[in-house]
Design a protein around this motif. Structure first.
Motif, PDB file in Angstrom:
ATOM      1  N   GLY A 600       0.768  -1.213   0.043  1.00 26.43           N
ATOM      2  CA  GLY A 600      -0.133  -0.073  -0.112  1.00 26.43           C
ATOM      3  C   GLY A 600       0.719   1.317  -0.042  1.00 26.43           C
ATOM      4  N   ASP A 601       2.187   1.079   0.119  1.00 30.64           N
ATOM      5  CA  ASP A 601       3.057   2.427   0.102  1.00 30.64           C
ATOM      6  C   ASP A 601       3.751   2.526  -1.170  1.00 30.64           C
ATOM      7  OD1 ASP A 601       4.898   0.686   1.110  1.00 30.64           O
ATOM      8  OD2 ASP A 601       4.691   1.551   2.978  1.00 30.64           O
ATOM      9  N   LEU A 602       4.595   3.234  -1.580  1.00 33.52           N
ATOM     10  CA  LEU A 602       5.295   3.409  -2.773  1.00 33.52           C
ATOM     11  C   LEU A 602       6.796   3.262  -2.502  1.00 33.52           C
ATOM     12  CD1 LEU A 602       3.760   6.816  -4.532  1.00 33.52           C
ATOM     13  CD2 LEU A 602       3.557   4.560  -5.111  1.00 33.52           C
ATOM     14  N   ASP A 603       7.194   2.138  -2.938  1.00 29.72           N
ATOM     15  CA  ASP A 603       8.829   1.842  -2.923  1.00 29.72           C
ATOM     16  C   ASP A 603       9.618   2.490  -4.002  1.00 29.72           C
ATOM     17  OD1 ASP A 603       8.240  -0.100  -0.742  1.00 29.72           O
ATOM     18  OD2 ASP A 603       7.025  -1.281  -2.414  1.00 29.72           O
ATOM     19  N   LEU A 604      10.765   2.377  -3.908  1.00 29.02           N
ATOM     20  CA  LEU A 604      11.722   3.200  -5.065  1.00 29.02           C
ATOM     21  C   LEU A 604      12.581   2.151  -5.749  1.00 29.02           C
ATOM     22  CD1 LEU A 604      13.194   5.858  -5.921  1.00 29.02           C
ATOM     23  CD2 LEU A 604      14.849   5.300  -4.030  1.00 29.02           C
ATOM     24  N   LEU A 605      12.470   2.368  -7.119  1.00 28.27           N
ATOM     25  CA  LEU A 605      13.337   1.581  -8.006  1.00 28.27           C
ATOM     26  C   LEU A 605      14.336   2.902  -8.739  1.00 28.27           C
ATOM     27  CD1 LEU A 605      10.871  -1.078  -9.480  1.00 28.27           C
ATOM     28  CD2 LEU A 605      13.120  -1.505  -8.173  1.00 28.27           C
ATOM     29  N   PHE A 606      15.262   2.333  -8.910  1.00 27.42           N
ATOM     30  CA  PHE A 606      16.263   3.541  -9.824  1.00 27.42           C
ATOM     31  C   PHE A 606      17.460   2.672 -10.202  1.00 27.42           C
ATOM     32  CE2 PHE A 606      18.219   3.965  -5.605  1.00 27.42           C
ATOM     33  CZ  PHE A 606      19.715   3.961  -5.845  1.00 27.42           C
ATOM     34  N   GLY A 607      17.744   3.515 -11.807  1.00 30.79           N
ATOM     35  CA  GLY A 607      19.040   2.901 -12.142  1.00 30.79           C
ATOM     36  C   GLY A 607      20.066   4.076 -12.163  1.00 30.79           C
ATOM     37  N   ARG A 625      27.033  -2.891 -17.693  1.00 30.62           N
ATOM     38  CA  ARG A 625      26.462  -3.912 -16.739  1.00 30.62           C
ATOM     39  C   ARG A 625      25.925  -3.208 -15.525  1.00 30.62           C
ATOM     40  NH1 ARG A 625      28.823  -6.814 -12.342  1.00 30.62           N
ATOM     41  NH2 ARG A 625      30.480  -5.655 -12.773  1.00 30.62           N
ATOM     42  N   THR A 626      25.200  -2.149 -15.944  1.00 26.96           N
ATOM     43  CA  THR A 626      24.370  -1.255 -14.790  1.00 26.96           C
ATOM     44  C   THR A 626      23.269  -1.696 -14.378  1.00 26.96           C
ATOM     45  OG1 THR A 626      23.282   0.026 -16.561  1.00 26.96           O
ATOM     46  CG2 THR A 626      25.505   1.045 -15.693  1.00 26.96           C
ATOM     47  N   LEU A 627      22.706  -1.406 -13.245  1.00 29.60           N
ATOM     48  CA  LEU A 627      21.856  -2.053 -12.444  1.00 29.60           C
ATOM     49  C   LEU A 627      20.680  -1.359 -12.123  1.00 29.60           C
ATOM     50  CD1 LEU A 627      23.827  -4.272  -9.847  1.00 29.60           C
ATOM     51  CD2 LEU A 627      23.251  -4.803 -12.373  1.00 29.60           C
ATOM     52  N   LEU A 628      19.498  -2.014 -11.643  1.00 32.17           N
ATOM     53  CA  LEU A 628      18.330  -1.385 -11.079  1.00 32.17           C
ATOM     54  C   LEU A 628      18.579  -1.692  -9.632  1.00 32.17           C
ATOM     55  CD1 LEU A 628      15.484  -1.842 -13.399  1.00 32.17           C
ATOM     56  CD2 LEU A 628      16.192   0.103 -12.426  1.00 32.17           C
ATOM     57  N   TYR A 629      18.180  -0.820  -8.848  1.00 32.45           N
ATOM     58  CA  TYR A 629      18.382  -0.601  -7.282  1.00 32.45           C
ATOM     59  C   TYR A 629      17.075  -0.548  -6.856  1.00 32.45           C
ATOM     60  CZ  TYR A 629      23.320  -0.327  -8.291  1.00 32.45           C
ATOM     61  OH  TYR A 629      24.498  -0.387  -8.675  1.00 32.45           O
ATOM     62  N   TYR A 630      16.541  -1.307  -5.435  1.00 36.15           N
ATOM     63  CA  TYR A 630      15.325  -1.448  -5.000  1.00 36.15           C
ATOM     64  C   TYR A 630      15.567  -0.893  -3.710  1.00 36.15           C
ATOM     65  CZ  TYR A 630      11.240  -3.792  -2.996  1.00 36.15           C
ATOM     66  OH  TYR A 630      10.309  -3.763  -2.097  1.00 36.15           O
ATOM     67  N   TYR A 631      14.887  -0.033  -3.220  1.00 35.36           N
ATOM     68  CA  TYR A 631      14.550   0.338  -1.694  1.00 35.36           C
ATOM     69  C   TYR A 631      13.362   0.273  -1.349  1.00 35.36           C
ATOM     70  CZ  TYR A 631      19.497   2.434  -1.319  1.00 35.36           C
ATOM     71  OH  TYR A 631      20.945   2.690  -1.433  1.00 35.36           O
ATOM     72  N   LYS A 632      13.057  -0.406  -0.344  1.00 37.29           N
ATOM     73  CA  LYS A 632      11.572  -0.926   0.271  1.00 37.29           C
ATOM     74  C   LYS A 632      11.422   0.310   1.240  1.00 37.29           C
ATOM     75  CE  LYS A 632      10.962  -4.993   1.375  1.00 37.29           C
ATOM     76  NZ  LYS A 632      10.897  -6.228   1.812  1.00 37.29           N
TER      77      LYS A 632
END
Length: 894
Positions: A600-607, A625-632
């Motif tokens: 129910g809340d907004l998490d963060l994904l960024f490249g 080889r760059t990645l996508l990062y996930y912050y909960k």
């Protein structure tokens, strides 16, 4: 009565599914503990009603006869979406008819690589790499370019290796005599020409380089502008194995020669060089007139060009001449002559490579040419006796050519792909628009197929056409900012510090609002920034999220203007602090907010521009080889999470520009990711996962007595269901729950016992062997693993009719055993026919294959009830054995 029960069952299932959907949605929105328990009890009653109706319909006669669609109730604490992952899927555009040159010169050849009985077109590229054009005769002769990232390409696993071979000249032959076509790669390292073997191993081409290469000692000379070696194989000495011929430069690089290596020692792969008169093509000596230095580009090919029943040799050179060496019938090749009709007069063509194939289906070989000058494929037709007539200099000629070459397109733009999605044609699905590095626009219309997302590139004038070239390094967003029912366009240009706002005029055009009319006039962001317009604070209006060179910035909508939140007021302040501490250059943050974990809340994904996880890239950016990062989002605190990152195996080129939306119309958020690279792809990732484990259906197979049954792995996929994910779900393995009673399962020569896990590929090696002399019904029970939900399916039954009708429900003990009550709450009572005698073995399994009860009795009269009072509710499988006879029963505990 049966029809009435069946209709009642269907109605109950429909009601259950609807109520379950309401229940899960309510959980996501938040409920009190009392309300949650009340709703769950109602759902449980519906579930139990369905179980009882199944039993009354006698669908529980044998294990797996019908998988319980609703066996597993959701947990009272379940959310609407369980575990999920993102899988990259291919987005196809409408094919582009016509050959599109990929490099020059090109080296074409033909071979049947998809084992469908016709020859496909394969083209090697001078700058490395190989192209696969699959032949399709269903609507006329068409060769379609299949990308090497596609599962249909035989070069998918070897594409990266092949990309390293300059002047790649391919040919095919069954080098190892195993019945499939291996790949010979002729190449050059600019000093020598070589031939390397890529062996066909179960449909994949595997490089046998270095000491493993049987052609290691086969070489010619090389240099800039002379091309590389070309290997061709022919059973020259007619001893049953293939010998090797290699064309290329002689030592002085003025002359084309052909070297010969005889395959000896009973086809053991030892190739011995033969020179002088032992080389049947020793008389090949082609030097340009006048003798230009480095003027070769040789290409050898064997073909029956004159249609006389034997194989002739043809060698081409840089300036368009094709030399013929006629076969006298015993692989003694005649003198060197310029072929009058295969040759092109200089200087219009050079570095030509002929490839022979019967395009017009008249029984003789026609020819196309790879060349350098026009980067096309000229086409000549054979009159049947080796006289070739030019049809057209270009195979794209629409009326003259007997075949078509087309290229499947994928969304790709120049140097950067910033993509946004919205329903731009009001047809109910999400379309996409992409802006490139210099602001050129590409509109991709969704054709609406959810089996495989299929888009068409709208090249005609459209609402975005007037915006072409408008900006530099733009990032874009589509959002109904003015709440009028269509998606407006927001653009952040590198050279404009204020985001630009274009109002959508009912999808017909866009009007830019400037100055005070621009709702984003109060926003100031220098240079590059990836933007997202979203109601992050849930106050009913749209805010602006922006990632610039080093950080994530938040601009809150105050109604009339935007205010930037800085310092600790910025919800991403801790993330920015972490980013500031990294020493990697070229960060270029590209944030996207989305509820990844469905809480129910907004998490963060960024490249980012660089791989922040790899300290070694601080000096040299890891652009490939760059990645996508996930912050909960944990109650407003953003915490880095690697294990739960749905993109933790994903890598892109330079920078991932992420957009989320329900592309395939299955009510979850898929991902579209644009890249920042020379040929920037628009990549599609489908979200796969739901809240239930998969189901499998019963398989019925008949086998003769004293014979075996060999499985195909596709048989298990065909009875596997995990909607809505089945169409794209990987199928990694199964588990054996109950082995057969009157035979055995063999996997790779080993007996498959209880609990054995078998990978999907290994199912092709599974064999059922009935006991010698046995006739009747036998079965085993298996379960399939769900790699997304990380759980096993219900038990699925494979029933064999060994020397008998498999559809007869005649398990040995089915008519001699009564189990009651079923469903039961506390105990299952077992009554056996009084005529039975001897030892009785009983095993009770849960749906994961675990044995929860076992007992052995010396006489049927001693059999006792099974106490299930402490077992969880659900489906169980009872197996009873008696003196070589068996029976399998499905039981339900409620």
């Amino acid at each position: 009565m049966k029809h009435f029960l069946s209709q009642k069952y269907k109605n109950a299932v429909c009601k259950y599914k609807k109520f379950r959907a309401r229940f899960e949605k309510s959980l996501q929105e938040g409920l009190s503990a009392h309300k949650k328990q009340s709703l769950y009890q109602r759902l449980k009653k519906l579930h139990n009603q369905i179980v009882r109706l199944e039993t009354q319909l006698k669908w529980a006669v044998s294990a797996g006869a019908l998988s319980l669609a609703l066996t597993a109730l959701p947990s009272p604490d379940a959310l609407a979406q369980g575990k999920f992952k993102y899988f990259e899927r291919k987005i196809n555009l409408e094919p582009k008819t016509g050959y599109v040159a990929q490099s020059a010169p090109t080296y074409p050849t033909f071979a049947d690589l998809d084992n469908d009985g016709d020859k496909d077109l394969v083209i090697g590229l001078y700058n490395g790499g190989i192209l696969f054009y699959q032949r399709n005769d269903t609507t006329g002769l068409v060769y379609t370019l299949i990308g090497n990232d596609d599962d249909r390409s035989p070069f998918k696993s070897s594409a990266s290796d092949l990309a390293g071979y300059a002047y790649l000249s391919p040919s095919f032959a069954d080098v190892d005599g195993d019945g499939d076509m291996d790949l010979l790669v002729g190449t050059s390292d600019f000093y020598y020409g070589y031939v390397t073997l890529f062996k066909n191993v179960d449909g994949d081409f595997v490089a046998f380089g270095g000491a493993a290469n049987p052609f290691l000692q086969a070489y010619t000379y090389g240099g800039l502008f002379v091309g590389g070696a070309r290997g061709e194989m022919l059973d020259n000495d007619q001893d049953g194995d293939l010998d090797l011929f290699v064309s290329g430069c002689n030592t002085d690089k003025y002359e084309i020669i052909v070297r010969y290596y005889e395959n000896e020692e009973d086809n053991t792969g030892v190739f011995t060089p033969r020179t002088g008169s032992a080389n049947p093509l020793n008389h090949v000596s082609i030097a340009p007139t006048p003798p230009y230095f480095y003027a070769v580009y040789s290409s050898l090919v064997f073909a029956d060009g004159d249609n006389d029943g034997d194989i002739d040799a043809y060698v081409s050179e840089k300036y368009g001449r094709v030399y013929e060496y006629k076969n006298n019938g015993s692989n003694v090749f005649g003198p060197q002559t310029v072929h009058p009709t295969l040759t092109f007069a200089p200087p219009y063509y050079f570095a030509i490579t002929p490839a022979f194939e019967d395009f017009d289906n008249d029984g003789d070989l026609d020819v196309i040419y790879g060349d350098k000058y026009f980067q096309t494929l000229p086409y000549k037709k054979n009159n049947g006796s080796g006289v070739f007539t030019l049809v057209d200099y270009d195979v794209n000629a629409p009326t003259n050519v007997d075949f078509d070459i087309e290229q499947e397109l994928v969304p790709a733009v120049y140097n950067m792909s910033s993509t946004a999605t919205a329903d731009l044609d009001a047809d109910g699905d999400l379309d996409a628009v992409t802006f490139s590095y210099y602001g050129d626009t590409y509109l991709f219309r969704n054709l609406g197929s959810n089996e495989k997302p299929n888009f068409e590139l709208v090249t005609a004038p459209n609402a975005f056409t007037p915006l072409n070239g408008l900006t530099f390094i733009p990032t874009i967003e589509l959002v109904d900012f003015d709440n009028d029912g269509d998606a407006d366009l927001v653009v952040k240009d590198y050279y404009a510090s204020v985001p630009r706002y274009f109002r959508n005029n009912n999808n017909a055009s866009f009007t830019e609002l400037t100055g005070g009319s621009n709702p984003f006039a109060s926003v100031n962001i220098l240079n590059f920034a990836k933007i997202q317009v979203i109601d992050y604070d849930k106050d009913g209006d749209f805010d602006l999220i922006a990632g610039d060179a080093t950080s994530i910035r938040v601009f809150r909508n105050n109604g009339a203007s935007f205010t930037e939140l800085t310092g600790t007021n910025n919800p991403f302040n801790a993330v920015n602090t972490t980013l500031a501490a990294t020493t990697a250059p070229f960060k270029g943050i590209s944030p996207t907010l989305v509820d990844v974990d469905n809480d129910g809340d907004l998490d963060l994904l960024f490249g980012t521009f660089n791989n922040l996880n790899d300290p070694s890239t601080t000096a040299s950016p890891d652009f490939d080889r760059t990645l996508l990062y996930y912050y909960k989002n944990d109650n407003g605190n953003y915490v880095a999470s690697v294990a739960d990152n749905p993109f933790n195996t994903f890598a892109c080129n330079r920078l991932a520009l992420l957009e989320v939306g329900d592309i395939d119309a299955d009510n979850d958020l898929d991902a579209v990711i644009g890249e920042f690279r020379t040929a920037a792809r628009v990549r599609y990732f489908e979200r796969v996962g739901n809240n239930s484990c998969p189901k499998v259906q019963e398989m019925l197979r008949e086998v003769n007595a004293n014979q075996t049954y060999e499985f195909r792995k596709e048989e298990f996929r065909e009875v596997y269901s995990d909607e809505p994910d089945t169409k794209n779900k990987d199928f990694p393995k199964i588990k054996i729950l109950i082995p057969p009673a009157h035979g055995k399962l063999m996997v790779g020569g080993e007996v498959a016992t209880f609990g054995l896990e078998i990978p999907y590929a290994g199912l092709d090696k599974m064999v059922y062997e009935p006991k010698n002399g046995f006739t009747g019904i036998d079965n085993f029970v298996w379960a399939a693993f769900d790699p997304v939900g990380e759980c096993y399916s219900n038990g699925g039954n494979v029933r064999f009719g060994v020397g008998t009708d498999v559809t007869a429900i005649n398990d040995d003990l089915v008519g001699s055993v009564v189990v009651f009550p079923n469903p039961a709450k506390d105990k299952f009572h077992i009554n056996l026919d009084r005529n039975l005698a001897g030892k009785v073995e009983i095993k009770l399994y849960n749906t994961l294959g675990g044995v929860v009860h076992t007992a052995t009795y010396q006489n049927p009269a001693d059999v006792r009830s099974i106490d299930v009072s402490k077992l969880p509710n659900g489906l169980y499988i009872l197996q009873i054995s008696n003196e070589g006879k068996s029976g399998v029963f499905k039981l339900v505990k409620e």
